[in-house]
Design a protein around this motif. Structure first.
Motif, PDB file in Angstrom:
ATOM      1  N   GLN A 270       0.778  -1.355   0.101  1.00 49.93           N
ATOM      2  CA  GLN A 270       0.082   0.087   0.146  1.00 49.93           C
ATOM      3  C   GLN A 270       0.935   1.101   0.136  1.00 49.93           C
ATOM      4  OE1 GLN A 270      -2.339   1.170   3.297  1.00 49.93           O
ATOM      5  NE2 GLN A 270      -4.211   0.423   2.623  1.00 49.93           N
ATOM      6  N   GLY A 271       0.311   2.006  -0.990  1.00 48.34           N
ATOM      7  CA  GLY A 271       1.221   3.249  -0.898  1.00 48.34           C
ATOM      8  C   GLY A 271       1.347   4.259   0.247  1.00 48.34           C
ATOM      9  N   ALA A 272       0.263   4.438   0.779  1.00 46.69           N
ATOM     10  CA  ALA A 272       0.272   5.172   2.116  1.00 46.69           C
ATOM     11  C   ALA A 272       1.042   4.664   3.092  1.00 46.69           C
ATOM     12  CB  ALA A 272      -1.238   5.354   2.618  1.00 46.69           C
ATOM     13  N   ARG A 275       4.775   5.312   2.341  1.00 48.59           N
ATOM     14  CA  ARG A 275       5.028   6.752   2.562  1.00 48.59           C
ATOM     15  C   ARG A 275       5.025   6.967   4.052  1.00 48.59           C
ATOM     16  NH1 ARG A 275       0.821   9.627   1.138  1.00 48.59           N
ATOM     17  NH2 ARG A 275      -0.279   8.167   0.005  1.00 48.59           N
ATOM     18  N   LYS A 276       4.401   6.144   4.787  1.00 43.56           N
ATOM     19  CA  LYS A 276       4.494   6.356   6.251  1.00 43.56           C
ATOM     20  C   LYS A 276       5.706   5.989   6.952  1.00 43.56           C
ATOM     21  CE  LYS A 276       1.223   6.933   9.505  1.00 43.56           C
ATOM     22  NZ  LYS A 276       1.375   8.457   9.818  1.00 43.56           N
ATOM     23  N   ILE A 278       8.573   5.683   5.450  1.00 41.61           N
ATOM     24  CA  ILE A 278       9.618   6.666   4.837  1.00 41.61           C
ATOM     25  C   ILE A 278       9.619   7.805   5.872  1.00 41.61           C
ATOM     26  CG2 ILE A 278      10.517   8.142   3.068  1.00 41.61           C
ATOM     27  CD1 ILE A 278       9.779   5.939   0.982  1.00 41.61           C
ATOM     28  N   PHE A 279       8.627   8.134   6.121  1.00 43.77           N
ATOM     29  CA  PHE A 279       8.373   9.511   6.735  1.00 43.77           C
ATOM     30  C   PHE A 279       8.830   9.136   8.310  1.00 43.77           C
ATOM     31  CE2 PHE A 279       5.602  12.321   9.595  1.00 43.77           C
ATOM     32  CZ  PHE A 279       6.203  13.280   9.264  1.00 43.77           C
ATOM     33  N   ARG A 286      15.873  12.840  11.520  1.00 44.78           N
ATOM     34  CA  ARG A 286      16.078  14.028  11.898  1.00 44.78           C
ATOM     35  C   ARG A 286      16.381  14.204  13.684  1.00 44.78           C
ATOM     36  NH1 ARG A 286      11.379  17.138   9.588  1.00 44.78           N
ATOM     37  NH2 ARG A 286      12.664  16.671   7.896  1.00 44.78           N
TER      38      ARG A 286
ATOM     39  N   HIS C 126      -0.165  13.889   4.944  1.00 42.69           N
ATOM     40  CA  HIS C 126       0.122  12.704   5.753  1.00 42.69           C
ATOM     41  C   HIS C 126       1.485  12.071   5.915  1.00 42.69           C
ATOM     42  CE1 HIS C 126      -0.010   8.231   5.030  1.00 42.69           C
ATOM     43  NE2 HIS C 126      -0.947   8.385   5.907  1.00 42.69           N
ATOM     44  N   SER C 127       2.370  12.228   4.934  1.00 43.36           N
ATOM     45  CA  SER C 127       3.646  11.753   5.077  1.00 43.36           C
ATOM     46  C   SER C 127       4.517  12.542   4.413  1.00 43.36           C
ATOM     47  CB  SER C 127       3.716  10.089   4.974  1.00 43.36           C
ATOM     48  OG  SER C 127       3.277   9.909   3.636  1.00 43.36           O
ATOM     49  N   VAL C 128       4.977  12.006   3.142  1.00 39.93           N
ATOM     50  CA  VAL C 128       5.858  12.604   2.330  1.00 39.93           C
ATOM     51  C   VAL C 128       5.124  12.462   0.967  1.00 39.93           C
ATOM     52  CG1 VAL C 128       7.994  11.981   3.316  1.00 39.93           C
ATOM     53  CG2 VAL C 128       6.992  10.244   1.754  1.00 39.93           C
ATOM     54  N   GLU C 133       2.945   7.965  -7.234  1.00 42.05           N
ATOM     55  CA  GLU C 133       1.705   7.307  -6.802  1.00 42.05           C
ATOM     56  C   GLU C 133       0.570   8.258  -7.044  1.00 42.05           C
ATOM     57  OE1 GLU C 133       2.271   6.530  -2.515  1.00 42.05           O
ATOM     58  OE2 GLU C 133      -0.059   6.614  -2.600  1.00 42.05           O
ATOM     59  N   ILE C 169      -6.094   8.816  -1.658  1.00 41.42           N
ATOM     60  CA  ILE C 169      -4.742   8.805  -1.756  1.00 41.42           C
ATOM     61  C   ILE C 169      -3.806   7.954  -0.740  1.00 41.42           C
ATOM     62  CG2 ILE C 169      -3.973  10.991  -1.271  1.00 41.42           C
ATOM     63  CD1 ILE C 169      -2.339   9.059  -4.089  1.00 41.42           C
ATOM     64  N   SER C 171      -5.215   5.974   1.291  1.00 40.52           N
ATOM     65  CA  SER C 171      -5.787   4.812   1.833  1.00 40.52           C
ATOM     66  C   SER C 171      -6.898   5.193   3.149  1.00 40.52           C
ATOM     67  CB  SER C 171      -5.118   3.710   2.029  1.00 40.52           C
ATOM     68  OG  SER C 171      -4.113   3.650   0.973  1.00 40.52           O
TER      69      SER C 171
END
Ligand SMILES: Nc1ncnc2c1ncn2[C@@H]1O[C@H](COP(=O)(O)OP(=O)(O)O)[C@@H](O)[C@H]1O
Ligand SMILES: [Mg+2]
Lengths: 450, 386, 238
Positions: A270-272, A275-276, A278-279, A286, C126-128, C133, C169, C171
């Motif tokens: 899942q893309g979200a 990304r989560k 990675i974030f 940091r 949301h994140s990055v 995507e 986007i 989800s």
């Protein structure tokens, strides 16, 4: 009261070290607390013994060596971390397990707090005080260490949990605090000697390899080249060279942290979610930067403190003197100026458009010395007197009072003189000629570079 | 894409979407910071210059004839434009100096004009040995003159196309001389336009034996002692005027202070009006964009994150305005120093940070109120279109 | 987790797994006006619920409460097992970006950003941001050819599809639509509804959609009717 004021940088440094240690070994807080107090007391006691057994420069040398080795280790670790961040893994056998053990935490904490304790004691008059007073100092230091460590423990618990620190970041922070602590003492300062070494190294290099080029009418070398060679003699070279050596390790650690690979997320569908992840990794990275960045600031503070030491220099205005018919300058021991009070006294001698600045000083050994207010290698900015030493304003090198009167390096150039019962006699011609021979030439070379 | 890069991208998009307003804000910020920068650069470089002059000349006294007008240059210290030729007696001055027991290096000067090829040229008679000692900043190409030789100021040499080794014929009131040029001198001051020859030669040529027009004294003392020395010398020389050279520097300082004050006031007014106009423009922008702000909050931006975007816009404007202000301010500073002080301003790179700081401060301060409303804005209300 | 052994709490946990939204006496007052009278509503996970009612009956108010944009005056509100009353303003924002996708009637898009960038804005909060995507999401809603266009250059239907891409986007578990087809003609409406149905089949999110249109309501599993802030009728489609 003055003692408390003097102790502030050291208390802050100990506090910072304890804080970083608690965070770095967050699983072993009690070990860290115990070892940092014990290390501090042991370091303080050891320093007291050293200072009482060997008077003079040896104890300072020992502490400085410890600091210097720490700095070298930091360099090594920084280079290693940087190498690792490029992806070429270097897993050393058993290393990981040792780093995870409480032995490792204990050893690291003990060593760093020992150095901190020794630095603390070097600020106190432990060599000349009574045993009782010294015992009070050590005991007070121990109590203070307990307070500082527990305060650090409390604060550390309140810091956001996201702020983590790597082993290398922890080392950088500890070294930064130790160097900040030591730079508030002229005799333990590392930055100025470092930049001085750089400057001398470059000078020697130029003399060794460019002697032939330095001949003005050299066949192949344009006069312009001269100008650039001149830059190598400037004060800036030593300073900036020192700065580079000073800041590179911690900056390497910062850079290595930023170059660290993000976790691979290709397997997450899942893309979200991807990304989560990675974030989260970026955020963690940091937060890992906080302590190394803070160390950069502390390093800067240490360099600043050593470049602008908060010391009041004894620097009297030069008194003009004249020679008699025989060309001799007589300076009485008593009178307006007391030559034997252990302070330096500056004089200015002018003859036929030429002049020379010099000072007279009674060394702690009780010997009168007459030296130029300049050395053979620096621009003649003169000297000032700080506790236990004179300082060359140009290169901020400390010369212990004991060695004033000896030739070489940045020592003030000695002048021969005859000591009478009531004063000293200096030959004017010798004075002016020595000045002309040693100082004028350095002044010109250095100005040429500017 | 990196979050930070994305933020900058969005900020730039937003700014370029409203070009007119962006340009207006940029102009206001650039103007304000450029004025402040110009003020800073002018006072910095002129202060440095004045200090340099004072240091260069040391603690000095000059003695001129009483009736001579002391013309004070503003930036460079040009003194001694003499309205009517009156002279001091060399003898008298020497006596006075001896009597006052003043420890001072001295240099005697006589100004006059000599006729050379249908034109008058300004000539100064000096003792070259004194000059060499007291004015070490004179730069000489060629040699110091021996008997019958002269040195020429650089500008004069350029004008008359003279070079070392040339022979020139000069006519004075009393006699005509053939002079060989031994060198070209440059000092960056009025000396560059003069011809220098030995004092006694000039006195003879002009028929002014034993007369002087200016004496420069280098007294090794400062402050009150210098004032006292000047006063005591003045007593001994009633026909002359003894001036401290510091006075002239002080005049420059005074002028500088006035210009600074003026610019400070202008800058203050400009800063205040710029700040309020930034505030005004920003609040209308935020009002107009309330839907967008509500939307950002609705799709998940926290109050801080949304405010960061708008702060980013203000900061971007501040940075751009600051850079423009620095460049523009340097030009203004050049203009002011050229016209008011007849000198050129220095190139001061670190003033970029001052300019940036002022511009950023203005931009952020001006958008403080609007930012609070961004922070507080209720997404439901703004999306309903209230 | 000791709570797992407490029978009462376990029962609630189980219920939560079924119901993504649970309200108890949910009330919202605007001063004297009572926009939403105490409302008990359960929405099982995966359901498509249509909300109907005449203008001013409190539909939007309900949407905003459920989506964490607004706070109730009284009652309890659980969405996805989270007690929204316990969250502060920033907590609600975080809840929205992780859990909820929202589509409005006026397709609120950022006017100076392109279609792709509008989608990336949601990713950013949301994140990055991830452009590939975002592009893929737009291709899924059939806007592969309109990636670099600003909202002003898109038709109403296209804009609404950008909004859908933006809403899904991250989800979300819950997709809220406040009259998403209100401004669209019949053809676009059908297109948007088809798209939503398709996406729901893939992503399995819960849909709560306000509409005036009986036909649009027919796409759902269940329809509730609000009148003056009161649930007056409930209708199950299948
Ligand atoms: N911010 C507000 N202030 C005052 N009254 C409001 C506000 N928002 C909504 N209302 C009132 O609440 C009632 C329900 O509104 P709303 O939920 O928007 O209705 P709709 O079903 O048309 O979406 C209306 O009577 C409206 O006037
Ligand atoms: Mg509505």
């Amino acid at each position: 009261m003055a003692i408390v004021y003097k102790m502030i940088p050291h208390i802050l440094a100990s506090f910072g070290i304890a804080l970083v240690m608690f965070r770095g070994f967050s699983g072993r807080r009690s070990v860290v607390a115990l070892t940092s107090i014990a290390g501090f007391v042991a370091g303080a006691a050891g320093a007291v013994v050293l200072f009482r057994v060997y008077r003079g420069t040896i104890p300072f040398g020992v502490i400085k060596t410890a600091l210097g080795s720490g700095f070298l280790i930091l360099w090594g670790v920084a280079v290693g971390v940087m190498y690792r961040s490029t992806g070429r893994g270097t897993a050393f056998i058993g290393g990981e397990r040792f780093v995870d053990s409480s032995y490792y935490a204990g050893i690291c904490t003990v060593i760093s707090s020992m150095v901190a304790g020794a630095i603390c004691m070097s600020r106190l008059p432990v060599a000349d005080s009574s045993v009782l007073k010294v015992a009070v100092f050590v005991f007070g230091g121990g109590v203070l260490a307990c307070g500082v460590v527990f305060a650090a423990k409390i604060l550390e618990k309140r810091l956001p949990a996201a702020v983590t620190v790597t082993q290398s970041g922890m080392l950088a922070a500890v070294m930064a605090f130790l160097l900040m602590s030591s730079s508030s003492t002229l005799r333990l300062d590392l930055f100025s000697p470092l930049s001085m070494k750089v400057m001398k190294g470059i000078h020697d290099f130029v003399h060794q390899f460019m002697e032939s080029i330095l001949i003005p009418d050299h066949l192949f070398v344009q006069p312009v080249v001269w100008k650039y060679i001149g830059y190598l003699f400037g004060k800036g070279v030593g300073f900036w060279g020192g700065m580079i050596i000073w800041f590179t390790p911690v900056l390497l650690i910062v850079l290595a942290n930023q170059l660290e690979r993000l976790p691979s997320v290709a397997h997450v569908r899942q893309g979200a979610q991807r990304r989560k992840l990675i974030f989260a990794a970026i955020e963690a990275r940091r937060f890992r930067l906080v302590i190394p960045m803070f160390s950069v600031i502390v390093f800067a503070a240490a360099a600043y403190q050593s470049s602008f030491p908060s010391v009041e220099y004894w620097d009297p205005k030069p008194v003009p003197v004249t020679a008699n018919q025989a060309g001799e300058i007589f300076i009485p021991k008593q009178g307006e100026i007391n030559l034997e009070d252990g302070k330096l006294h500056k004089f200015l001698f002018k003859q036929g458009g030429r002049e020379a600045k010099f000072f007279v000083l009674m060394t702690p050994a009780g010997k009168l010395t007459v030296v130029l207010d300049a050395c053979a290698i620096c621009k003649p900015d003169g000297y000032g007197q700080a506790e236990g030493s004179v300082i060359c304003y140009y290169c901020i090198t400390l010369i212990p009072l004991e060695t004033v009167g000896k030739p070489g390096g940045c020592n003030p150039v000695p002048i021969s003189f005859t000591e009478k019962a009531d004063g000293v006699i200096i030959d004017g011609m010798t004075l002016v000629n020595t000045w002309g021979a040693t100082v004028q030439s350095t002044a010109r070379v250095k100005e040429g570079g500017k | 894409m990196h979050r930070r890069r994305w933020l900058i991208h969005v900020v730039l998009r937003a700014l370029s979407h409203r070009k007119g307003r962006t340009v207006l804000l940029l102009a206001v910020l650039a103007m304000a910071s450029s004025l402040a920068t110009a003020l800073g650069i002018v006072s910095y470089s002129m202060e440095k210059r004045v200090a340099e002059e004072v240091r260069k000349y040391g603690a000095n006294l000059i003695i001129v004839p009483d009736s001579a007008r002391l013309d004070v240059g503003s930036g460079g210290l040009n003194f001694g434009v003499i309205s009517e030729p009156t002279y001091l007696q060399q003898r008298q001055v020497e006596d006075a100096l001896a009597k006052s027991a003043l420890k001072a290096e001295r240099s005697f000067h006589l100004r006059g004009a000599l006729h050379h090829k249908d034109a008058d040229i300004m000539v100064e008679g000096v003792n070259f040995s004194d000059v060499r000692r007291l004015f070490p900043w004179w730069q000489l190409t060629g040699n110091w003159p021996t008997a019958g030789e002269v040195v020429v100021g650089k500008d004069l040499a350029d004008r008359l196309k003279l070079k070392a080794g040339d022979i020139m014929e000069c006519a004075g009131k009393a006699q005509t001389m053939r002079l060989r040029i031994s060198g070209i001198v440059s000092s960056g001051g009025e000396e560059d336009g003069l011809l220098f020859l030995a004092l006694s030669d000039l006195q003879r040529a002009l028929g002014l034996e034993g007369q002087l027009s200016l004496i420069r004294l280098m007294v090794t003392a400062g402050g009150e002692t210098l004032k006292k020395s000047a006063a005591s010398l003045q007593m001994l020389l009633p026909t002359a005027k003894v001036n401290e050279v510091r006075q002239t520097a002080r005049t420059s300082e005074g002028l500088l202070a006035k210009v600074k004050l003026l610019m400070l006031m202008v800058t203050a007014v400009v800063l205040i009006s710029a700040g309020s106009s930034v505030a005004g423009t920003m609040s209308t922008t935020v009002l107009e964009r309330s839907k967008e702000i509500g939307l950002m909050k609705a799709i998940g931006g926290t109050r801080w994150e949304v405010m960061l975007i708008f702060c980013g816009e203000a900061a971007m404007l501040g940075v751009l305005g600051g850079v423009a202000g620095y460049l523009f301010g340097s030009v203004i500073a050049q203009f002011i120093t050229r016209t008011v002080f007849a000198a050129s301003a220095e190139f001061v790179p670190w003033f970029l940070f001052v300019s940036l700081g002022i511009s950023l401060f203005l931009a952020l301060l001006g958008s403080l109120g609007p930012m609070v409303s961004v922070f507080k804005l209720d997404p439901v209300r703004s999306l309903r279109g209230e | 987790m000791s709570s797992a052994f407490c029978p009462v709490k376990r029962e609630r946990l189980l219920r939560m797994a079924e119901n993504i939204i649970e309200t108890n006496g949910l009330t919202r007052n605007y001063g004297d006006i009572c926009a939403l009278k105490p409302l008990d509503l359960q929405i099982p996970e995966g359901e498509w619920l249509s909300v109907m009612g005449h203008s001013g009956s409190g539909k939007s108010t309900l949407m905003n409460l459920v989506g964490g944009l607004d706070r109730p005056s009284a009652g309890s509100l659980q969405v996805g097992g989270k007690d929204l009353l316990a969250l502060n303003e920033d907590g609600l924002a975080r809840f929205r970006r992780e859990f909820v996708g929202i589509i409005f009637q006026q397709h609120h898009l950022v006017p100076y950003l392109t279609a792709v960038e509008n989608v990336m804005m949601a990713q950013y909060f949301h994140s990055v941001p991830d452009e590939a995507e975002a592009r893929h999401a737009l291709e899924r809603v059939g806007l592969g050819h309109r990636l670099k266009n600003r909202p002003g250059e898109l038709s109403g239907g296209e804009q609404q599809r950008v909004c859908i891409a933006r809403a899904i986007i991250n989800s979300p578990k819950l997709l809220l639509g406040d009259e998403p087809t209100g401004n669209l003609d019949h053809k676009s409406t059908v297109m948007v509804m088809e798209l939503l149905k398709e996406l729901r089949a893939e992503e399995r999110f819960t849909v709560v959609m306000v509409t005036h249109n009986q036909e649009v309501a027919g796409w759902g599993d269940r329809t509730i009717y609000l009148d003056d802030g009161v649930l007056v009728r409930e209708e199950r489609m299948r």
